[in-house]
Design a protein around this motif. Structure first.
Motif, PDB file in Angstrom:
ATOM      1  N   GLU A  28       0.624  -1.187   0.420  1.00  0.00           N
ATOM      2  CA  GLU A  28      -0.071  -0.149   0.164  1.00  0.00           C
ATOM      3  C   GLU A  28       0.783   1.421   0.294  1.00  0.00           C
ATOM      4  OE1 GLU A  28      -4.061  -0.930   1.567  1.00  0.00           O
ATOM      5  OE2 GLU A  28      -2.938  -0.322   3.613  1.00  0.00           O
ATOM      6  N   THR A  29       2.110   1.208   0.749  1.00  0.00           N
ATOM      7  CA  THR A  29       2.268   2.545   0.564  1.00  0.00           C
ATOM      8  C   THR A  29       3.227   2.960  -0.554  1.00  0.00           C
ATOM      9  OG1 THR A  29       3.476   2.200   3.452  1.00  0.00           O
ATOM     10  CG2 THR A  29       4.391   3.063   1.690  1.00  0.00           C
ATOM     11  N   GLU A  33       1.194   3.485  -2.912  1.00  0.00           N
ATOM     12  CA  GLU A  33       0.138   5.608  -2.753  1.00  0.00           C
ATOM     13  C   GLU A  33       2.247   6.649  -3.531  1.00  0.00           C
ATOM     14  OE1 GLU A  33       0.602   5.689   1.940  1.00  0.00           O
ATOM     15  OE2 GLU A  33      -1.599   5.455   1.809  1.00  0.00           O
ATOM     16  N   GLY A  37      -0.919   9.492  -4.011  1.00  0.00           N
ATOM     17  CA  GLY A  37      -1.769   8.932  -3.323  1.00  0.00           C
ATOM     18  C   GLY A  37      -2.763   8.268  -3.360  1.00  0.00           C
ATOM     19  N   GLN A  78      -8.250  10.928  -4.311  1.00  0.00           N
ATOM     20  CA  GLN A  78      -6.748  11.501  -4.140  1.00  0.00           C
ATOM     21  C   GLN A  78      -6.726  11.005  -2.288  1.00  0.00           C
ATOM     22  OE1 GLN A  78      -4.079  14.664  -5.184  1.00  0.00           O
ATOM     23  NE2 GLN A  78      -3.287  13.101  -5.603  1.00  0.00           N
ATOM     24  N   GLU A  79      -5.878  10.186  -1.804  1.00  0.00           N
ATOM     25  CA  GLU A  79      -6.197  10.043  -0.119  1.00  0.00           C
ATOM     26  C   GLU A  79      -5.478  10.778   0.481  1.00  0.00           C
ATOM     27  OE1 GLU A  79      -6.598   6.675   2.536  1.00  0.00           O
ATOM     28  OE2 GLU A  79      -6.384   6.253   0.727  1.00  0.00           O
ATOM     29  N   ARG A  83      -1.910   9.105   4.533  1.00  0.00           N
ATOM     30  CA  ARG A  83      -0.414   8.865   3.709  1.00  0.00           C
ATOM     31  C   ARG A  83       0.367   8.370   4.828  1.00  0.00           C
ATOM     32  NH1 ARG A  83      -0.242  13.148  -1.358  1.00  0.00           N
ATOM     33  NH2 ARG A  83      -2.194  12.740  -2.077  1.00  0.00           N
ATOM     34  N   ARG A  90      -4.970   4.016   7.725  1.00  0.00           N
ATOM     35  CA  ARG A  90      -5.431   4.094   7.051  1.00  0.00           C
ATOM     36  C   ARG A  90      -6.903   3.563   6.713  1.00  0.00           C
ATOM     37  NH1 ARG A  90      -0.245   0.932   4.120  1.00  0.00           N
ATOM     38  NH2 ARG A  90       0.344   3.759   2.901  1.00  0.00           N
TER      39      ARG A  90
END
Length: 441
Positions: free
Chosen positions: A249-250, A253, A258, A267-268, A273, A288
Motif C-alpha cells: 500500500e505504501t 501511495e 496518494g 486522492q488519499e 498516507r 488508513r
C-alpha cells in the motif's frame, strides 16, 4: 431486552427523533417506525451490540449488515453513512434500505463500535471465532424476536465484513440444519469483500496501470512488492503477509501520489498516507482503514446524541474505542482466503451474491473475478457461459448503472461509478440491487 425495556427503548427512540424536529426541521413522522437494540454476551466478558430498524411492512425481509475493517462499526458507519434511515446530520436518507427490509446492524467482531470486551484476551483472532460469536448473538436474537423466524433473512456485507459473512453464513447453515437456530436464511451478499486477499493485492498494479495511475516504473515497483506478499501467503506466513500488504500500500501511495484505495478517482488525504518516519504497520493500517470509518463528526454523533438515545452503553465504553485492538488481534488471520467457504455455501444451495464497485482499488473487481473463476462449484461453467445483463440507473433511465449475471444460486453485480462503499457512492443503484437480490422486483 425485557418487554418494559423494549417499550421504553421504543418510546425514547420516538422522543429522540421528535426532539430533533424542533432543531433540524425533520418531518413530524419518523422516517422509520419501531426500533430496538441491546447487548448479547457472546463469551465471558465479550459483549456484542446490535441495533434493529423495523421495516414498515411485515412482508419485507430482514437484512443484517456487516461492516469491514475489521473494526468498522455497522451501527455507526453503515447506519449513518450508508444505508440507515438517517444520515450523519440526522436527516432522512432517501436511499435507506429500511424502505425494502428490516435492517439489523451488529458491531462485530467484539470490540467494534459499541461492542466491547472486559478482558484483553476477549478479542477474536480469526474468522472462526467471529462466526462462533455471531452464532450466539443470532441464537439470542431469533429466540427473543420470534416474529423474524419465518421472515427471509439475508446477510449483506462490505469489505472485511464479506470475509466474516462467508464464515458466519457457513456456520449458520450448519446450525439451522442441526436445529440450533430457527430462522429462514435466504442468502448472503458479499460486497467489495476481502474473500481472496492475495488476488486483490496481485491485481493492484495491473488495475492502476490500465487506468493510467501507474507508469512502467510504478507498475514494476508495485508488482515486486506484491510478489513478496504472494511468497508469504504461499508459505502460510500470514502475519508476515499482512505486514507486507501494508508495504505494498505504501508503494502504491508513493507511485500514484496518494491514490485513494476506496475510489481511484480521488486522492488519499495526507493524514492517511505513510509518514516519512517508520511507523509500525498496525498503526499505519489503523490510520488508513479504521480511522476513516470513525471520522470526527461521526464519533461525536455516536458518543453524544446516539449514546444518550440508546441509554444502555456502559460508562467506560467509547464508540470505536477498541477498534485498533480489534484489527491488531485479527492481523494474523487477515490475509487468509475464504474462497473454500464460498464454494461450500454454493454447494449447500445457499444463495450467494458478489457485488463490486467499478472504482474500488483495495478490493478491485479484477481480483474478485479471479477467485470467482477458480470456484469448484459445479454450476460455474454455466455461470461463465452467460453474458451479463445491463441494469438502468434508477435515477437515469437509459443510463447503465450496473451489469449483473445470475446462474442458479450465484449472482455477480458490477456496480458502475462506485468505489468501495457502494451505498455511499451509488445509493439508488445499491437499493435497487437489494430489491433484486431479495426478489422484490
Amino acid at each position: 431486552m425485557s418487554r418494559p425495556a423494549a417499550a421504553a427503548a421504543a418510546a425514547w427512540s420516538l422522543l429522540f427523533l421528535l426532539a430533533f424536529v424542533a432543531t433540524t426541521g425533520l418531518p413530524s413522522r419518523p422516517p422509520t417506525g419501531k426500533e430496538a437494540w441491546n447487548y448479547v454476551e457472546v463469551r465471558d466478558g465479550a459483549h456484542m451490540f446490535w441495533w434493529l430498524y423495523y421495516a414498515d411492512s411485515q412482508d419485507l425481509p430482514l437484512v443484517m449488515w456487516l461492516q469491514g475493517g475489521p473494526g468498522g462499526s455497522g451501527s455507526g458507519f453503515g447506519n449513518f453513512a450508508e444505508i440507515g434511515p438517517l444520515d450523519g446530520d440526522l436527516k432522512p436518507r432517501k436511499t435507506s434500505w429500511v424502505q425494502a427490509a428490516s435492517v439489523l446492524f451488529v458491531d462485530n467482531p467484539v470490540g467494534t463500535g459499541f461492542s466491547y470486551t472486559d478482558r484483553p484476551d476477549g478479542y477474536a483472532t480469526d474468522v472462526a471465532t467471529v462466526a462462533s460469536d455471531m452464532l450466539v448473538l443470532l441464537q439470542h436474537f431469533f429466540t427473543e424476536r420470534a416474529e423474524f423466524q419465518s421472515v427471509p433473512f439475508y446477510i449483506f456485507s462490505e469489505s472485511y465484513g464479506g470475509k466474516m459473512a462467508a464464515a458466519i453464513s457457513l456456520e449458520l447453515t450448519k446450525a439451522i440444519a442441526q436445529g440450533m437456530v430457527k430462522c429462514n436464511f435466504a442468502g448472503v451478499a458479499l460486497g467489495d469483500s476481502w474473500i481472496s486477499p492475495l488476488d486483490s493485492v496481485m491485481t493492484w498494479g495491473p488495475y492502476l496501470y490500465t487506468t493510467s495511475l501507474l507508469d512502467d516504473y510504478g507498475l514494476k515497483d508495485v508488482s515486486s512488492a506484491a510478489e513478496a506478499v504472494k511468497q508469504a501467503v504461499e508459505q502460510q506466513q500470514f502475519q508476515k503477509a499482512t505486514e507486507l500488504w501494508s508495504v505494498v500500500e505504501t508503494v502504491v501511495e508513493q507511485n500514484t501520489n496518494g491514490v485513494n484505495f476506496y475510489n481511484i478517482l480521488t486522492q488519499e488525504p495526507d493524514e492517511r498516507r505513510a509518514s516519512v518516519a517508520e511507523e509500525d504497520f498496525i498503526s499505519l493500517q489503523t490510520r488508513r482503514h479504521i480511522r476513516p470509518l470513525h471520522g470526527q463528526s461521526l464519533s461525536e454523533l455516536m458518543n453524544g446524541p446516539i449514546r444518550k438515545k440508546l441509554g444502555i452503553i456502559p460508562k467506560n465504553v467509547t464508540w470505536g474505542g477498541q477498534a485498533e485492538d480489534v484489527f491488531s488481534n485479527m492481523a494474523g488471520d487477515f490475509m487468509r482466503p475464504v474462497v473454500d467457504m464460498v464454494d461450500q455455501l454454493l454447494t449447500a444451495g445457499v444463495n450467494v451474491t458478489v457485488y463490486n464497485g467499478q472504482l474500488d482499488l483495495i478490493v478491485d473487481t479484477m481480483g474478485q473475478e479471479l477467485w470467482v473463476k477458480r470456484l469448484k462449484w459445479e454450476g460455474l461453467p454455466g455461470f461463465n457461459g452467460l453474458r451479463w445483463t445491463p441494469l438502468d440507473d434508477p435515477t437515469s433511465p437509459g443510463v447503465t448503472g450496473a451489469f449483473c449475471k445470475t446462474y442458479k444460486n450465484f449472482a455477480f453485480y458490477w456496480i458502475l461509478r462506485a468505489g468501495h462503499m457502494i451505498p455511499s457512492d451509488q445509493g439508488p443503484m445499491a437499493l435497487q440491487m437489494l430489491r433484486m437480490i431479495t426478489q422484490q422486483v
